[in-house]
Design a protein around this motif. Structure first.
Motif, PDB file in Angstrom:
ATOM      1  N   PHE A 216       0.823  -1.214   0.000  1.00  0.00           N
ATOM      2  CA  PHE A 216       0.000   0.000   0.000  1.00  0.00           C
ATOM      3  C   PHE A 216       0.856   1.262   0.000  1.00  0.00           C
ATOM      4  CE2 PHE A 216      -2.372   3.373   2.163  1.00  0.00           C
ATOM      5  CZ  PHE A 216      -3.578   3.362   1.474  1.00  0.00           C
ATOM      6  N   SER A 217       1.971   1.255   0.707  1.00  0.00           N
ATOM      7  CA  SER A 217       2.809   2.451   0.814  1.00  0.00           C
ATOM      8  C   SER A 217       3.348   2.893  -0.543  1.00  0.00           C
ATOM      9  CB  SER A 217       3.969   2.213   1.786  1.00  0.00           C
ATOM     10  OG  SER A 217       4.830   1.204   1.290  1.00  0.00           O
ATOM     11  N   GLU A 218       3.446   1.946  -1.507  1.00  0.00           N
ATOM     12  CA  GLU A 218       3.970   2.280  -2.825  1.00  0.00           C
ATOM     13  C   GLU A 218       2.868   2.584  -3.848  1.00  0.00           C
ATOM     14  OE1 GLU A 218       6.704  -0.656  -4.211  1.00  0.00           O
ATOM     15  OE2 GLU A 218       8.160  -0.253  -2.622  1.00  0.00           O
ATOM     16  N   PHE A 219       1.609   2.532  -3.424  1.00  0.00           N
ATOM     17  CA  PHE A 219       0.520   2.879  -4.340  1.00  0.00           C
ATOM     18  C   PHE A 219       0.664   4.334  -4.773  1.00  0.00           C
ATOM     19  CE2 PHE A 219      -3.200  -0.196  -3.149  1.00  0.00           C
ATOM     20  CZ  PHE A 219      -2.357  -1.269  -3.339  1.00  0.00           C
ATOM     21  N   PRO A 220       0.288   4.655  -6.013  1.00  0.00           N
ATOM     22  CA  PRO A 220       0.137   6.070  -6.371  1.00  0.00           C
ATOM     23  C   PRO A 220      -0.913   6.698  -5.455  1.00  0.00           C
ATOM     24  CG  PRO A 220      -0.006   4.646  -8.309  1.00  0.00           C
ATOM     25  CD  PRO A 220      -0.045   3.749  -7.124  1.00  0.00           C
ATOM     26  N   ASN A 221      -0.712   7.941  -5.098  1.00  0.00           N
ATOM     27  CA  ASN A 221      -1.640   8.576  -4.161  1.00  0.00           C
ATOM     28  C   ASN A 221      -3.081   8.555  -4.652  1.00  0.00           C
ATOM     29  OD1 ASN A 221       0.249   9.044  -2.226  1.00  0.00           O
ATOM     30  ND2 ASN A 221       0.414  11.255  -2.569  1.00  0.00           N
ATOM     31  N   THR A 222      -3.261   8.696  -5.957  1.00  0.00           N
ATOM     32  CA  THR A 222      -4.636   8.686  -6.481  1.00  0.00           C
ATOM     33  C   THR A 222      -5.337   7.371  -6.169  1.00  0.00           C
ATOM     34  OG1 THR A 222      -5.986   9.034  -8.445  1.00  0.00           O
ATOM     35  CG2 THR A 222      -3.918   7.868  -8.777  1.00  0.00           C
ATOM     36  N   GLN A 223      -4.566   6.257  -6.112  1.00  0.00           N
ATOM     37  CA  GLN A 223      -5.157   4.962  -5.813  1.00  0.00           C
ATOM     38  C   GLN A 223      -5.342   4.729  -4.318  1.00  0.00           C
ATOM     39  OE1 GLN A 223      -6.566   3.003  -8.166  1.00  0.00           O
ATOM     40  NE2 GLN A 223      -6.033   4.783  -9.409  1.00  0.00           N
ATOM     41  N   LYS A 224      -4.587   5.465  -3.494  1.00  0.00           N
ATOM     42  CA  LYS A 224      -4.771   5.328  -2.043  1.00  0.00           C
ATOM     43  C   LYS A 224      -6.160   5.819  -1.621  1.00  0.00           C
ATOM     44  CE  LYS A 224       0.096   5.490  -0.705  1.00  0.00           C
ATOM     45  NZ  LYS A 224       1.146   6.221   0.041  1.00  0.00           N
ATOM     46  N   PHE A 225      -6.662   6.855  -2.281  1.00  0.00           N
ATOM     47  CA  PHE A 225      -8.033   7.307  -1.995  1.00  0.00           C
ATOM     48  C   PHE A 225      -9.012   6.150  -2.176  1.00  0.00           C
ATOM     49  CE2 PHE A 225      -6.355  11.590  -3.171  1.00  0.00           C
ATOM     50  CZ  PHE A 225      -6.872  12.344  -2.131  1.00  0.00           C
ATOM     51  N   PHE A 226      -8.879   5.430  -3.300  1.00  0.00           N
ATOM     52  CA  PHE A 226      -9.840   4.386  -3.640  1.00  0.00           C
ATOM     53  C   PHE A 226      -9.651   3.136  -2.781  1.00  0.00           C
ATOM     54  CE2 PHE A 226      -9.646   7.045  -7.436  1.00  0.00           C
ATOM     55  CZ  PHE A 226     -10.995   7.309  -7.619  1.00  0.00           C
ATOM     56  N   ALA A 227      -8.395   2.767  -2.524  1.00  0.00           N
ATOM     57  CA  ALA A 227      -8.140   1.572  -1.715  1.00  0.00           C
ATOM     58  C   ALA A 227      -8.637   1.769  -0.283  1.00  0.00           C
ATOM     59  CB  ALA A 227      -6.648   1.239  -1.711  1.00  0.00           C
ATOM     60  N   ALA A 228      -8.354   2.927   0.292  1.00  0.00           N
ATOM     61  CA  ALA A 228      -8.829   3.200   1.648  1.00  0.00           C
ATOM     62  C   ALA A 228     -10.350   3.262   1.690  1.00  0.00           C
ATOM     63  CB  ALA A 228      -8.227   4.508   2.163  1.00  0.00           C
ATOM     64  N   GLY A 229     -10.951   3.866   0.673  1.00  0.00           N
ATOM     65  CA  GLY A 229     -12.409   3.936   0.628  1.00  0.00           C
ATOM     66  C   GLY A 229     -13.037   2.563   0.575  1.00  0.00           C
ATOM     67  N   GLU A 230     -12.433   1.653  -0.197  1.00  0.00           N
ATOM     68  CA  GLU A 230     -12.968   0.304  -0.297  1.00  0.00           C
ATOM     69  C   GLU A 230     -12.783  -0.462   1.017  1.00  0.00           C
ATOM     70  OE1 GLU A 230     -12.799  -3.545  -3.253  1.00  0.00           O
ATOM     71  OE2 GLU A 230     -13.033  -1.501  -3.971  1.00  0.00           O
ATOM     72  N   ALA A 231     -11.608  -0.340   1.616  1.00  0.00           N
ATOM     73  CA  ALA A 231     -11.391  -0.979   2.922  1.00  0.00           C
ATOM     74  C   ALA A 231     -12.398  -0.471   3.936  1.00  0.00           C
ATOM     75  CB  ALA A 231      -9.962  -0.711   3.394  1.00  0.00           C
ATOM     76  N   HIS A 232     -12.653   0.828   3.908  1.00  0.00           N
ATOM     77  CA  HIS A 232     -13.584   1.444   4.857  1.00  0.00           C
ATOM     78  C   HIS A 232     -15.009   0.931   4.633  1.00  0.00           C
ATOM     79  CE1 HIS A 232     -14.243   5.437   7.261  1.00  0.00           C
ATOM     80  NE2 HIS A 232     -14.781   4.388   7.849  1.00  0.00           N
ATOM     81  N   ALA A 233     -15.396   0.761   3.366  1.00  0.00           N
ATOM     82  CA  ALA A 233     -16.743   0.249   3.065  1.00  0.00           C
ATOM     83  C   ALA A 233     -16.932  -1.146   3.649  1.00  0.00           C
ATOM     84  CB  ALA A 233     -16.975   0.227   1.559  1.00  0.00           C
ATOM     85  N   HIS A 234     -15.895  -1.966   3.591  1.00  0.00           N
ATOM     86  CA  HIS A 234     -16.003  -3.322   4.136  1.00  0.00           C
ATOM     87  C   HIS A 234     -16.052  -3.300   5.666  1.00  0.00           C
ATOM     88  CE1 HIS A 234     -15.073  -4.270  -0.011  1.00  0.00           C
ATOM     89  NE2 HIS A 234     -15.489  -5.505   0.228  1.00  0.00           N
ATOM     90  N   LEU A 235     -15.320  -2.395   6.267  1.00  0.00           N
ATOM     91  CA  LEU A 235     -15.392  -2.249   7.727  1.00  0.00           C
ATOM     92  C   LEU A 235     -16.776  -1.774   8.160  1.00  0.00           C
ATOM     93  CD1 LEU A 235     -11.901  -0.643   8.348  1.00  0.00           C
ATOM     94  CD2 LEU A 235     -12.668  -2.863   9.226  1.00  0.00           C
ATOM     95  N   GLU A 236     -17.337  -0.835   7.417  1.00  0.00           N
ATOM     96  CA  GLU A 236     -18.663  -0.338   7.783  1.00  0.00           C
ATOM     97  C   GLU A 236     -19.741  -1.397   7.563  1.00  0.00           C
ATOM     98  OE1 GLU A 236     -20.106   2.541   9.279  1.00  0.00           O
ATOM     99  OE2 GLU A 236     -18.050   2.366   9.993  1.00  0.00           O
ATOM    100  N   HIS A 237     -19.540  -2.269   6.575  1.00  0.00           N
ATOM    101  CA  HIS A 237     -20.483  -3.377   6.412  1.00  0.00           C
ATOM    102  C   HIS A 237     -20.379  -4.322   7.602  1.00  0.00           C
ATOM    103  CE1 HIS A 237     -23.128  -6.217   4.505  1.00  0.00           C
ATOM    104  NE2 HIS A 237     -22.211  -7.170   4.575  1.00  0.00           N
ATOM    105  N   LEU A 238     -19.167  -4.608   8.024  1.00  0.00           N
ATOM    106  CA  LEU A 238     -18.977  -5.459   9.206  1.00  0.00           C
ATOM    107  C   LEU A 238     -19.613  -4.812  10.442  1.00  0.00           C
ATOM    108  CD1 LEU A 238     -15.318  -6.641   8.592  1.00  0.00           C
ATOM    109  CD2 LEU A 238     -17.279  -8.154   8.958  1.00  0.00           C
ATOM    110  N   ARG A 239     -19.520  -3.506  10.525  1.00  0.00           N
ATOM    111  CA  ARG A 239     -20.146  -2.811  11.661  1.00  0.00           C
ATOM    112  C   ARG A 239     -21.668  -2.889  11.569  1.00  0.00           C
ATOM    113  NH1 ARG A 239     -21.212   2.549  13.967  1.00  0.00           N
ATOM    114  NH2 ARG A 239     -21.237   3.488  11.893  1.00  0.00           N
ATOM    115  N   ALA A 240     -22.201  -2.784  10.341  1.00  0.00           N
ATOM    116  CA  ALA A 240     -23.651  -2.836  10.150  1.00  0.00           C
ATOM    117  C   ALA A 240     -24.222  -4.197  10.531  1.00  0.00           C
ATOM    118  CB  ALA A 240     -23.997  -2.507   8.698  1.00  0.00           C
TER     119      ALA A 240
END
Length: 331
Positions: A288-312
């Motif tokens: 992840f540390s070597e991802f282009p910054n533009t892709q870090k937005f999307f990767a973090a957003g996707e990880a967050h969506a899965h965490l929020e589903h687990l919370r739901a």
């Protein structure tokens, strides 16, 4: 017209490159019937794609006075040229209310919406990555001004010559994506709802939208028994076996859910960034540390969506530290 393909009676495809973007290209569709035309989505707001779109229109002999533009959802690869379509071509634009409201709040570079995007990266623990909003593809290629639109929501009807389309709720990839279904011809324009070679990015929007992944999984399942002879999606290869692809996408997200939960159980409290770092990604980077910054937005957003589903579904929760960063933990 060598790069224009006829897909079925009255339906045409032009694949437009998205240079420098992992998506690689976008499928732009045109429906022609009885002198009327509908174009589905636009590509990014760039001069190169504008020229590609003009070429498509000219090659197909389109009468712009009898043409409409349908926007499936708010992302800039689908709406980038919408203002140009309105101002320069005089084309009437149809779009769902939910995504239009969000998109119109993002045309101004200094809007609260873009500030909220950066505030979310702080919540996710991404401060050390020094992300800048100018690196976000949605910011760089967005329409730069609002445009008038015709409201088109689920169950609305849109006629284009012999085609009669019904709006479908495809929320999940965005809060208000709309599909177009032609029942008599068994045609479905699905935007990014189902993609064949890649998985649609399901991201965390905000706590008001909530569990976007749960919304997405529910809505793709509802396509399983829909009679579809022609599924027209927005990127890469077209899908021939819809139920099979639904199963593959559900399996993908179940794997992602398991990855996130296992990380929390093995490591204890984690930020969204920690979870993203421990997921497997189809990227040409060591981690992840070597991802282009533009892709870090999307990767973090996707990880967050899965965490929020687990919370739901009651399997995780979070707490905020004194800096306002979210730390998730398994229950």
């Amino acid at each position: 017209m060598s790069n224009i393909k006829k897909l079925s009676d009255g339906v045409y495809l032009k694949i437009i490159p998205l240079k420098g973007n992992p998506l690689k290209s976008i499928n732009i569709y045109m429906v022609k019937s009885k002198g009327y035309t509908m174009i589905v989505d636009t590509g990014f707001n760039t001069e190169e794609i504008r020229e590609e779109m003009l070429s498509f229109i000219e090659d197909m002999g389109v009468d712009l006075s009898k043409t409409i533009l349908f926007l499936t959802h708010l992302h800039s690869d689908h709406t980038g040229l919408a203002t140009w379509f309105h101002k320069e071509l005089g084309v009437k634009i149809y779009m769902g209310d939910i995504d239009y409201r969000i998109m119109s709040s993002m045309t101004d570079a200094n809007s609260k919406r873009w500030k909220s995007v950066m505030e979310t990266t702080h919540l996710q623990g991404l401060d050390e990555d020094n992300l800048k909003i100018e690196e976000h593809a949605g910011f760089r290629y967005r329409p730069k001004a609002e445009f008038p639109y015709v409201s088109f929501n689920p169950d609305y009807i849109l006629r284009v010559g012999d085609f009669t389309f019904k709006g479908m709720d495809f929320s999940g990839h965005t809060p208000g994506m709309i599909g177009l279904y032609e029942e008599s011809k068994k045609i479905l324009f699905c935007g990014d709802h189902l993609l064949g070679d890649i998985t649609p990015n399901i991201t965390f929007w905000d706590f008001t939208v909530g569990d976007s992944l749960g919304m997405y999984l529910k809505n793709i399942e509802e396509l399983r028994d829909l009679p579809i002879d022609h599924l027209y999606s927005s990127h890469r290869a077209l899908i021939e076996d819809v139920p099979k692809r639904i199963d593959e996408l559900k399996e993908h997200h179940n794997h992602r859910i398991d990855e996130a939960l296992k990380t929390l159980k093995s490591k204890g409290k984690c930020t969204v960034r920690d979870i993203a770092m421990n997921m497997n990604w189809d990227m040409r980077a060591k981690d992840f540390s070597e991802f282009p910054n533009t892709q870090k937005f999307f990767a973090a957003g996707e990880a967050h969506a899965h965490l929020e589903h687990l919370r739901a579904i009651g399997k995780v929760n979070f707490e905020k530290d004194e800096d306002g960063v979210l730390w998730y933990y398994a229950l």
